[in-house]
Design an enzyme around this catalytic site. Structure first.
Site, PDB file in Angstrom:
ATOM      1  CG  ASN A   5      31.614  46.318  23.096  1.00  0.00           C
ATOM      2  OD1 ASN A   5      32.230  47.340  23.381  1.00  0.00           O
ATOM      3  ND2 ASN A   5      32.212  45.206  22.708  1.00  0.00           N
ATOM      4  CG  HIS A  44      35.363  32.512  23.365  1.00  0.00           C
ATOM      5  ND1 HIS A  44      34.723  32.179  24.536  1.00  0.00           N
ATOM      6  CD2 HIS A  44      34.412  33.074  22.572  1.00  0.00           C
ATOM      7  CE1 HIS A  44      33.456  32.557  24.454  1.00  0.00           C
ATOM      8  NE2 HIS A  44      33.242  33.082  23.279  1.00  0.00           N
ATOM      9  NE  ARG A  97      33.983  32.283  19.515  1.00  0.00           N
ATOM     10  CZ  ARG A  97      33.759  33.600  19.530  1.00  0.00           C
ATOM     11  NH1 ARG A  97      32.504  34.069  19.540  1.00  0.00           N
ATOM     12  NH2 ARG A  97      34.780  34.450  19.559  1.00  0.00           N
ATOM     13  CE1 TYR A 155      33.540  36.117  16.393  1.00  0.00           C
ATOM     14  CE2 TYR A 155      33.575  38.420  17.059  1.00  0.00           C
ATOM     15  CZ  TYR A 155      33.306  37.095  17.335  1.00  0.00           C
ATOM     16  OH  TYR A 155      32.817  36.743  18.559  1.00  0.00           O
ATOM     17  CG  ASP A 203      30.009  34.139  16.431  1.00  0.00           C
ATOM     18  OD1 ASP A 203      30.045  34.852  17.449  1.00  0.00           O
ATOM     19  OD2 ASP A 203      29.176  34.278  15.506  1.00  0.00           O
ATOM     20  CG  HIS A 214      30.452  38.079  14.441  1.00  0.00           C
ATOM     21  ND1 HIS A 214      30.363  39.424  14.223  1.00  0.00           N
ATOM     22  CD2 HIS A 214      30.491  37.922  15.777  1.00  0.00           C
ATOM     23  CE1 HIS A 214      30.359  40.082  15.367  1.00  0.00           C
ATOM     24  NE2 HIS A 214      30.433  39.189  16.336  1.00  0.00           N
ATOM     25  CD  GLU A 250      27.525  32.992  18.399  1.00  0.00           C
ATOM     26  OE1 GLU A 250      28.342  32.171  18.857  1.00  0.00           O
ATOM     27  OE2 GLU A 250      27.466  34.169  18.775  1.00  0.00           O
ATOM     28  CD  GLU A 273      26.494  37.713  19.745  1.00  0.00           C
ATOM     29  OE1 GLU A 273      26.903  36.565  20.019  1.00  0.00           O
ATOM     30  OE2 GLU A 273      27.256  38.663  19.532  1.00  0.00           O
ATOM     31  NE  ARG A 276      25.357  33.349  20.700  1.00  0.00           N
ATOM     32  CZ  ARG A 276      26.227  33.387  21.703  1.00  0.00           C
ATOM     33  NH1 ARG A 276      26.229  32.423  22.595  1.00  0.00           N
ATOM     34  NH2 ARG A 276      27.070  34.401  21.840  1.00  0.00           N
ATOM     35  CG  HIS A 336      26.284  37.594  23.927  1.00  0.00           C
ATOM     36  ND1 HIS A 336      26.081  38.939  23.848  1.00  0.00           N
ATOM     37  CD2 HIS A 336      27.536  37.378  23.462  1.00  0.00           C
ATOM     38  CE1 HIS A 336      27.171  39.534  23.356  1.00  0.00           C
ATOM     39  NE2 HIS A 336      28.055  38.608  23.102  1.00  0.00           N
ATOM     40  CG  ASP A 392      31.075  42.715  24.721  1.00  0.00           C
ATOM     41  OD1 ASP A 392      31.890  42.016  24.093  1.00  0.00           O
ATOM     42  OD2 ASP A 392      29.856  42.706  24.528  1.00  0.00           O
ATOM     43  CD  GLU A 402      29.985  34.123  24.090  1.00  0.00           C
ATOM     44  OE1 GLU A 402      28.821  34.415  23.782  1.00  0.00           O
ATOM     45  OE2 GLU A 402      30.970  34.602  23.504  1.00  0.00           O
ATOM     46  CD1 TRP A 422      33.578  43.454  12.404  1.00  0.00           C
ATOM     47  CD2 TRP A 422      32.234  43.338  14.204  1.00  0.00           C
ATOM     48  NE1 TRP A 422      34.335  43.037  13.458  1.00  0.00           N
ATOM     49  CE2 TRP A 422      33.560  42.960  14.577  1.00  0.00           C
ATOM     50  CE3 TRP A 422      31.232  43.329  15.160  1.00  0.00           C
ATOM     51  CZ2 TRP A 422      33.882  42.580  15.874  1.00  0.00           C
ATOM     52  CZ3 TRP A 422      31.559  42.958  16.450  1.00  0.00           C
ATOM     53  CH2 TRP A 422      32.870  42.591  16.782  1.00  0.00           C
TER      54      TRP A 422
HETATM   55  C1  CS2 Z   1      30.470  37.465  19.835  1.00  0.00           C
HETATM   56  C2  CS2 Z   1      30.821  38.694  20.611  1.00  0.00           C
HETATM   57  O1  CS2 Z   1      30.652  36.354  21.900  1.00  0.00           O
HETATM   58  C3  CS2 Z   1      30.170  36.310  20.762  1.00  0.00           C
HETATM   59  O2  CS2 Z   1      29.484  35.374  20.318  1.00  0.00           O
HETATM   60  O3  CS2 Z   1      29.470  37.608  18.885  1.00  0.00           O
HETATM   61  O4  CS2 Z   1      32.215  38.729  20.671  1.00  0.00           O
HETATM   62  C4  CS2 Z   1      30.336  40.011  20.040  1.00  0.00           C
HETATM   63  O5  CS2 Z   1      31.027  40.278  18.843  1.00  0.00           O
HETATM   64  C5  CS2 Z   1      30.589  41.097  21.053  1.00  0.00           C
HETATM   65  O6  CS2 Z   1      29.919  40.771  22.245  1.00  0.00           O
HETATM   66  C6  CS2 Z   1      30.119  42.449  20.549  1.00  0.00           C
HETATM   67  O7  CS2 Z   1      30.366  43.430  21.526  1.00  0.00           O
HETATM   68 MG    MG Z   2      28.452  35.818  18.583  1.00  0.00          MG
END
Ligand code: CS2
Ligand code: MG
Length: 403
Positions: free
Chosen positions: A37, A122, A147, A159, A211, A213, A237, A263, A284, A313, A317, A340, A403
């Site tokens: 991504n 989600h 989640r 996020y 998450d 993040h 996470e 991930e 993950r 993960h 994407d 996920e 991020w």
């Molecule tokens: C996230 C994702 O799914 C998750 O746990 O961390 O949304 C992640 O931000 C994206 O896959 C990044 O492209």
């Molecule tokens: Mg994540």
């Protein structure tokens, strides 16, 4: 079974995907997801310019040899671009091998170790009421694990907030990186309130995931974990940037809340310390970004030795080809934890015709030969690449943050 063609298709049916197609002299075709991504064209070029020419003439059945040929032969090892490209080759070759054997891939990987794959959806919202409504929607769909992500009061972009109920969260939303704002204390004050709100509304009969993040320092992550223990999260996470593996000892010293990481990892060496020192509870790593099925199974086998379970993960994407490959692996590994499943929206179904099913919170890859995913190149051509970047995060004083 010689490889006669290997080509890369970059398309954007709702969002960008990179797909590798490998064909053999026997007419058997395999596909693999090569989507990274925000850096899709880097992987597409790595494949088209450097790997695909090397595949022509190779025996498609020699998956292990091809993996090491591409990994050790590059000299420059690991990293997301390299390992996503190798992953796509690996998955496409497993797809070919299973199709040639006339069986679904999971049978080739040792057969089903469970009846279905537990997945998590989600739920998100800009307010706690919106989050609750989306959470309820997931329960109505049959999810046993959800989640929860909500906008942090006082921050204009956070996020994980989908564009509206029923839509799939898509972070890569601009042809220049969107600038998000972040304030850790506001988040640390709010996250326990959000989890408490969900438990108060929905009780403890559903798995609750969250998450973080990558956004906290180790001690802040320890504080968050301790603050939410009473809400019994299935996991928190990416509590802190994962490359600093030793930092997770600090978190472990302050909380028993389960931790999921991986991930952004691309190899077994990225997570070796986290697993062997039992610093995490779920790994993950994904089939798309950690070297494909061949390498992912090695990571999962190491994790099994240390009581770490899988939690791959599966954001939107990662393409449906990745989701299918993940489900075949998930169905067979002994230390499966959870998968996920963010789902895919829009015209993705025109390009990827899948066989996997969702029933009452569990998924199954199906019994079609191979991955069980058909890729329509003509449909893909109708959706050309659309440059998109992931956001950049800045603290209120303008400092770039994770991020
Ligand atoms: C996230 C994702 O799914 C998750 O746990 O961390 O949304 C992640 O931000 C994206 O896959 C990044 O492209
Ligand atoms: Mg994540």
């Amino acid at each position: 079974m010689k490889i006669t063609d290997a080509r890369v298709v970059v398309s954007s049916p709702g969002r960008n995907y990179v797909t590798l197609i490998i064909e053999t002299e026997d007419g058997v075709t395999g596909i693999g997801d090569a989507t990274l991504n925000g850096r899709e064209l880097s992987v597409a070029a790595y494949l088209a310019d450097h790997l695909c020419p090397l595949l022509i003439g190779r025996d498609a059945r020699r998956i292990e040899d091809t993996w090491h040929y591409l990994y050790k032969g590059a000299y420059w090892r690991r990293g997301p671009v390299t390992m996503t490209a190798i992953a796509a080759v690996d998955v496409a070759l497993w797809d070919i091998k299973a199709k040639a054997a006339g069986m679904p891939l999971y049978q080739l990987l040792g057969g089903a170790a469970r009846d279905g794959v537990l997945v998590y959806g989600h739920a998100s919202g800009t307010t706690l009421d919106d989050l609750s409504a989306d959470f309820q929607r997931h329960l109505d769909l049959g999810y046993k694990a959800v989640r929860a992500q909500a906008a942090v009061p006082g921050l204009d972009k956070t996020y994980g907030i989908a564009g509206g109920s029923g839509t799939v969260y898509e972070p890569a939303n601009g042809n220049r990186p969107q600038e998000d704002t972040w304030e850790t204390t506001a988040y640390l004050d709010f996250a326990p309130v959000m989890m408490g709100h969900i438990r108060e509304r929905f009780g403890y009969g559903v798995h609750l995931l969250h998450d973080v993040h990558h956004r906290l320092s180790p001690i802040e992550a320890g504080r968050l974990g301790a603050a939410v223990e009473r809400y019994r999260p299935f996991w928190i996470e990416d509590p802190t940037p994962a490359e600093d593996q030793s930092a997770f000892r600090v978190i472990r010293d302050h909380t028993t809340t389960p931790i999921a990481v991986g991930e952004v990892f691309n190899s077994i060496w990225d997570c070796q310390q986290l697993i062997t020192e039992r610093l995490i509870d779920y790994i993950r790593t994904s089939v798309s970004h950690s070297g494909g099925i061949t390498h992912l199974r090695r990571i999962f086998s190491l994790a099994e030795l240390y009581g770490v379970r899988t939690g791959s993960h599966g954001a939107g994407d990662l393409s449906p080809a990745a989701m299918a490959a993940a489900l075949h692996v998930d169905l067979t590994v002994p230390n499966f934890g959870i998968q996920e499943y963010m789902g895919h929206t829009g015209p993705v179904g025109e390009v990827f015709r899948t066989s996997y099913t969702f029933t009452d919170g569990y998924m199954h890859p199906g019994d079609a030969p191979g991955l069980g995913v058909e890729f329509d190149e003509d449909a893909a051509a109708r959706y050309p690449y659309d440059p998109k970047y992931l956001p950049v995060n800045r603290r209120l004083d303008g400092t770039v943050h994770d991020w």
